[in-house]
Design an enzyme around this catalytic site. Structure first.
Site, PDB file in Angstrom:
ATOM      1  N   GLU B  60     -25.280  24.374 -40.048  1.00  0.00           N
ATOM      2  CA  GLU B  60     -23.885  24.311 -39.610  1.00  0.00           C
ATOM      3  C   GLU B  60     -22.913  24.257 -40.773  1.00  0.00           C
ATOM      4  O   GLU B  60     -21.852  24.881 -40.739  1.00  0.00           O
ATOM      5  CB  GLU B  60     -23.660  23.104 -38.691  1.00  0.00           C
ATOM      6  CG  GLU B  60     -24.221  23.282 -37.283  1.00  0.00           C
ATOM      7  CD  GLU B  60     -25.699  22.942 -37.163  1.00  0.00           C
ATOM      8  OE1 GLU B  60     -26.297  22.509 -38.178  1.00  0.00           O
ATOM      9  OE2 GLU B  60     -26.262  23.104 -36.070  1.00  0.00           O
ATOM     10  N   HIS B 129     -26.342  13.113 -28.582  1.00  0.00           N
ATOM     11  CA  HIS B 129     -25.941  14.362 -27.913  1.00  0.00           C
ATOM     12  C   HIS B 129     -24.903  14.164 -26.819  1.00  0.00           C
ATOM     13  O   HIS B 129     -24.792  14.995 -25.929  1.00  0.00           O
ATOM     14  CB  HIS B 129     -27.179  15.055 -27.331  1.00  0.00           C
ATOM     15  CG  HIS B 129     -27.975  15.800 -28.342  1.00  0.00           C
ATOM     16  ND1 HIS B 129     -28.108  17.168 -28.336  1.00  0.00           N
ATOM     17  CD2 HIS B 129     -28.651  15.365 -29.423  1.00  0.00           C
ATOM     18  CE1 HIS B 129     -28.867  17.551 -29.357  1.00  0.00           C
ATOM     19  NE2 HIS B 129     -29.201  16.466 -30.028  1.00  0.00           N
TER      20      HIS B 129
END
Lengths: 332, 326
Positions: B60, B129
């Site tokens: 990322e 998450h």
């Protein structure tokens, strides 16, 4: 590569001397508190820039580096008076006084910063090369970093992507031996930085970073590899900085003798000796260059001193491209 | 009008813009051959090819930075994070480079790009998450933050975000991709920074955004049966925030409940609360109530998760409190 002629050596001498004296002036005005913030000087590493510029195609190729970035834009063609003014925080500065020492930019001259977070510029350099490849432009990006930055994850993610996509970029580590006060040996098991390219099968090697002629040849090979579609290269420039990491560095991590040893192979001294030994310049001609450099540095200082500070509205009109962005008030 | 899924609205917005402007590309994990982890880029590799729809390794930080660098030289990248939870490993490139480049270069380099992907919780995914970072990104000058709640808004706002000349954070939800809604055939754009009154009402204002606004609708339906009329405002854009729509509503209803799926400390609801007390103090007939997630990381166990997440019952309770009917 363009031949390294007498004129090139003369230009190298004058450019490198100007960069050195320009930054000596910055150090002086920093002590006078006219320039504030951090100040990281390039003092000793000039051959890396001089050699690189000879290998590049100015006006076409691009450069990006970290926060030791005052003289690179000057080499790329930016008016040094504007760089000095930026450090003074004046509206005539390269970033209108918004960036300061660590954030010099020139879109016009292909200089993409000037970045303050160690290693943060490495993916940016690959991204610039990505855009050039995307638009099929004939341009190469030279992306510089220090020996500290190579221990960031950003380098490894970028190396992988740059090789995967065969981007036209040359990564150049200026290894001056110390990440601030921590030596390369104290932060890594493998101290041959160029070998980090091997894991990605990226062409790589170590280069004598104190000799602009050697730098020019190695950078040229890398730039042409990138330009011809051969993908990235990683070069480790073995160099040295005489001054501290920044102005507040007492330099307890190294000896005076070590600094003196490096001064013997100072790039400016090496080029000056080359000029004299080969009869490329007389002592009087050298003195004339020295005088010119001194005079131009003074002109830069005068320009910066006499320039205005930015107007208050500049706080707001540089942030967004949208000019009517509704900023929140921050006080009554 | 035709009805399509949220994920189809996202793919349509990106595809229409990519047909119009060849500087745009889509990059991220699984966006190309897999058609998107949540199928939000279905068919795009086939249409635009591998030079404009690019699968990445799990890097990322690397691909976010490559996006920013390319935006400095003429691209208008769309960078997809499989979830904004993963944006944390690339956040340096968003905060330090995308958001600040224009300012620190004195206006020389604007960064016209979109970072998009799902935000907040999506079932029992537990602590790493289930996080909502709207208030984190909205805190940073230089960015714009959009969080749509239905397919129509998503399409119009994503097209506007892609055309915007500043970096935009565009947040979706795994739990919205299957939502269906009416979306016209023809092209349309929605303005960034303008809230939408989803339900008009007189007794109380409920401000929310993103998928959690569905809990406000459920609450409004229940409360309507008791004769309580709720005005539900969908912020749609968190930064810049449409204060006027909120203030106009509060001046009418005199009562405000804010529903936001985020940790309670210093979140978007806190900012709204400040603005309303500052600009409409005399109009308030009751203290403002914020409804957020618990002030803890998200738990896994279903019973604890149900307690952690705000829901319609929490909204009903809050509305009754500001109406002094509890």
């Amino acid at each position: 590569m363009k031949e390294i002629t007498q004129e090139v050596y003369l230009k190298w001498y004058e450019d490198m001397l100007f960069w050195r004296k320009f930054e000596d002036k910055l150090a002086a005005v920093y002590i006078q508190q006219k320039v504030r913030g951090f100040l990281h000087l390039y003092n000793g590493q000039e051959a890396v820039l001089a050699g690189s510029l000879h290998a590049m195609e100015l006006g076409k190729d691009r450069m990006i580096t970290a926060y030791r970035n005052h003289v690179q834009p000057i080499g790329m063609g930016v008016d040094p008076r504007k760089v000095m003014a930026e450090l003074y925080g004046k509206v005539t500065g390269t970033s209108k006084g918004m960036g300061g020492s660590m954030h010099i930019f020139s879109k016009e001259h292909g200089f993409f910063g000037g970045h303050g977070i160690v290693g943060g510029q490495i993916p940016l350099g690959a991204g610039m090369a990505f855009a050039d490849k995307y638009f099929k432009r004939d341009a190469v990006t030279l992306c510089y970093m220090g020996d500290g930055a190579v221990r960031q994850g950003s380098l490894h993610e970028t190396f992988n992507l740059a090789m995967l996509w065969q981007l036209p970029v040359v990564f150049i580590c200026e290894n001056n031996g110390y990440a601030m006060g921590t030596s390369v040996e104290r932060t890594a098991h493998t101290t041959d930085i160029y070998k980090l390219g091997l894991g990605y099968e990226m062409p790589c090697g170590a280069v004598d970073g104190m000799d602009p002629a050697v730098v020019a040849q190695e950078v040229y090979t890398a730039v042409e590899r990138a330009r011809s579609g051969g993908g990235p290269t990683f070069l480790e420039m073995k160099t040295y900085r005489y001054r501290g990491h920044s102005m507040s560095d007492a330099q307890h991590y190294r000896t005076k003798e070590e600094v003196e040893e490096y001064k013997k192979i100072d790039p400016i001294t090496q080029v000056k000796e080359h000029l004299l030994e080969n009869g490329f310049a007389t002592k009087d001609e050298i003195k004339e260059i020295d005088r010119r450099v001194k005079s131009f540095v003074s002109e830069c200082e005068k320009f910066a001193e006499e320039s205005d500070y930015p107007p208050v509205e500049q706080l707001y009109n540089t942030v967004y491209e949208q000019q009517d962005y509704p900023f929140l008030p921050h006080k009554l | 009008m035709r009805t399509i899924q949220f994920r189809e609205a996202i793919a349509e917005a990106m595809s229409e813009e990519m047909r119009r402007d060849e500087t745009i590309y889509l990059m991220g994990e699984e966006v190309a051959e897999y058609n998107g982890a949540y199928k939000a880029s279905k068919g795009m590799l086939d249409e635009f090819g591998p030079d404009r729809v690019l699968d990445t390794p799990i890097s990322e930080l690397g691909f976010a930075g490559i996006g920013v660098g390319s935006a400095m030289l003429g691209n208008r990248p769309i960078i997809e994070f499989m979830t904004f939870n993963f944006s944390l490993v690339g956040i340096d490139q968003i905060i330090n480079n995308a958001a600040k480049m224009r300012q620190m270069s004195g206006g020389q380099f604007n960064i016209p790009m979109v970072f998009r992907g799902p935000t907040a919780s999506a079932g029992q995914l537990a602590a790493t998450h289930s996080q909502a970072f709207e208030s984190w990104y909205a805190n940073c000058p230089g960015l714009k933050v959009i969080v749509p709640s239905n397919p129509y808004d998503a399409k119009g706002l994503l097209k506007a975000a892609i055309r915007d000349d500043d970096p935009v954070i565009f947040m979706e939800s795994e739990q919205m991709y299957g939502d269906k809604g009416e979306v016209p055939d023809g092209e349309y754009l929605l303005p960034i920074g303008i809230a939408d009154i989803k339900r008009a009402g007189d007794d109380v204002t409920i401000v929310s955004f993103g998928k959690i606004i569905k809990e406000a609708y459920k609450a409004a339906d229940e409360l309507a049966k008791e004769g309580i009329s709720c005005e539900v405002i969908d912020l749609r854009t968190v930064r810049p925030m449409d204060h006027k729509t909120i203030l106009d509503s509060v001046k009418k209803t005199n009562r405000l409940v804010i529903l936001e799926e985020a940790w309670p400390f210093g979140n978007v609801a806190t900012e709204i609360t400040y603005q309303v007390q500052n600009q409409a103090f005399d109009y308030l007939d009751a203290p403002i109530v914020k409804i957020n997630t618990a002030d803890t990381p998200a738990p896994y166990s279903p019973v604890l998760l149900a307690e952690w997440l705000p829901n319609a019952q929490d909204v009903i309770k809050a509305v009754k409190k500001v109406l002094y009917k509890d």
